[in-house]
Design an enzyme around this catalytic site. Structure first.
Site, PDB file in Angstrom:
ATOM      1  N   LYS A   1     -29.637  74.783 -62.249  1.00  0.00           N
ATOM      2  CA  LYS A   1     -29.621  76.430 -61.573  1.00  0.00           C
ATOM      3  C   LYS A   1     -31.506  76.938 -61.201  1.00  0.00           C
ATOM      4  O   LYS A   1     -32.405  76.117 -61.661  1.00  0.00           O
ATOM      5  CB  LYS A   1     -28.937  77.289 -62.968  1.00  0.00           C
TER       6      LYS A   1
ATOM      7  N   TYR B   1     -61.915  89.404 -60.276  1.00  0.00           N
ATOM      8  CA  TYR B   1     -61.686  90.293 -60.292  1.00  0.00           C
ATOM      9  C   TYR B   1     -61.853  91.083 -61.744  1.00  0.00           C
ATOM     10  O   TYR B   1     -61.837  90.474 -62.516  1.00  0.00           O
ATOM     11  CB  TYR B   1     -60.881  91.119 -59.820  1.00  0.00           C
TER      12      TYR B   1
END
Ligand SMILES: *Cc1c(COP(=O)(O)O)cnc(C)c1O
Length: 356
Positions: free
Chosen positions: A35, A252
């Protein structure tokens, strides 16, 4: 010029890990769980690595049909079963096996023509309280299935919420066992953690997922100690090097501040590639084969690493975000998540290469 963020998949490692599952539970047929695009490794790599699996298990119908088109002839199990009545027809056409976990799905199966021979895994809820019938409802579900003309073999299955903790599967297993009306019915019980730690679950069809990709199902046991090999290497390169003076901040928010003169490297990989933004300063990373650490905040396209131990490092040098030198589970632990999530999160813009 292509951006250097890429993922290398090693089918040889997938094969090794599948053999490891078989070694732990000899003689049990294996659903290799594929999956989520084979836990981020890609269906093509899964086909190459799991050619020896007895079947593949997934949740996406479109992917199951692609697997048939790609030539996979053995069983395919839909782990969440049908999502609509139409899916039952798709399943019959493509010879898919279906989990049946709730009454609507049972009703939809009535539309199958006689002789369709659709294989069914009846799922029992043994304590996870996600999918499945109450164990006491099994005889009724089996009777309903037997009355339908289009059903082939019927198995019983369950999924453990806590197979990664000592004794965590004991009560669910007892509930499951007590519900079986016929001891000869086929079963499917074990995920990766249970394959390692729950001997009583090593029967019927196994359902290994994470172990096949070389990551650990346990919070405190590294994959290497379980005899697994990482099948994914997430790599990139340095695209810049900066020299910092004491007091200089990085990235940042300026969350990392150099306390002494140091060099940092800028890696062309960020959260838009699937590297976790929550990975804090200190998360391991390897530059030119030397383990060092992430410093400062991960941004969309870049992250920064400490080059204090790599005086020769320069732009172009190879970086391993995770793989053999840096287990994905270590990065995950630093970022407050699990290896599963990181493997599945590799972004579409990252080039995926299959080795061999
Ligand atoms: C995903 C899944 C598995 C595989 O679990 P791992 O922990 O990755 O081994 C097994 N069974 C079911 C029902 C699943 O959804």
């Amino acid at each position: 010029m292509s951006r250097p963020a890429r993922v290398r998949i090693l089918p040889a490692a997938l094969r090794h890990n599948l053999a490891r599952a078989r070694e732990l539970a000899p003689g049990c047929p294996v659903w290799a769980v594929v999956k989520a695009d084979a836990y981020g490794h890609g269906i093509a790599a899964a086909l190459a690595g799991f050619a020896q699996a007895d079947g593949l298990a997934l949740v996406e119908f479109d992917r199951a049909l692609s697997l048939r088109q790609a030539g996979w002839q053995r069983p395919l199990l839909m782990l969440e079963g049908a999502f609509s009545p139409d899916d039952v027809g798709h399943a019959a056409q493509a010879r898919l096996s279906l989990v049946v976990h709730q009454p609507d799905q049972l009703r939809w199966l009535a539309s199958l023509p006689s002789g369709a021979g659709l294989e069914v895994f009846v799922k029992l809820n043994t304590g996870m309280n996600r999918l499945g019938f109450p164990p006491a409802a099994l005889p009724e579900a089996l009777a309903a299935l037997r009355s339908l003309p289009g059903i082939g073999r019927v198995h019983a299955m369950t999924h453990f919420a806590n197979a990664d903790r000592p004794g965590g599967a004991d009560a669910p297993l007892a509930r499951f066992q007590a519900a079986l009306p016929d001891p000869a019915i086929g079963v499917s019980l074990a995920n990766s953690a249970a394959i390692f730690d729950v001997p009583a679950a090593r029967r019927g069809w196994l359902r290994p997922g994470i172990m096949l990709y070389g990551a650990s199902p346990f919070a405190d046991r590294p994959a290497i100690t379980l005899g697994l090999r990482p099948a994914m290497r997430f790599e990139s390169r340095l695209i810049a090097v900066q020299s910092l003076s004491p007091g200089d901040a990085v990235g940042y928010g300026g969350g990392f501040v150099a306390s002494a003169a140091m060099r940092i490297g800028v890696v062309a990989t960020g959260y838009a590639d699937g590297y976790p933004r929550h990975a804090p300063t200190g998360t391991p990373v390897a530059v030119s084969g030397v383990r060092t650490r992430v410093v400062g905040r991960v941004s969309m396209d870049m992250l920064t690493v400490d080059l204090s131990s790599l005086p020769q490092a320069r732009p172009g040098d190879p970086v391993e975000l995770w793989g053999e030198q840096v287990p994905v589970d270590e990065v995950a632990a630093h970022a407050g998540t699990i290896g599963y999530e990181l493997l599945c999160a590799i972004a579409p813009r990252v080039t995926r290469l299959i080795e061999d």
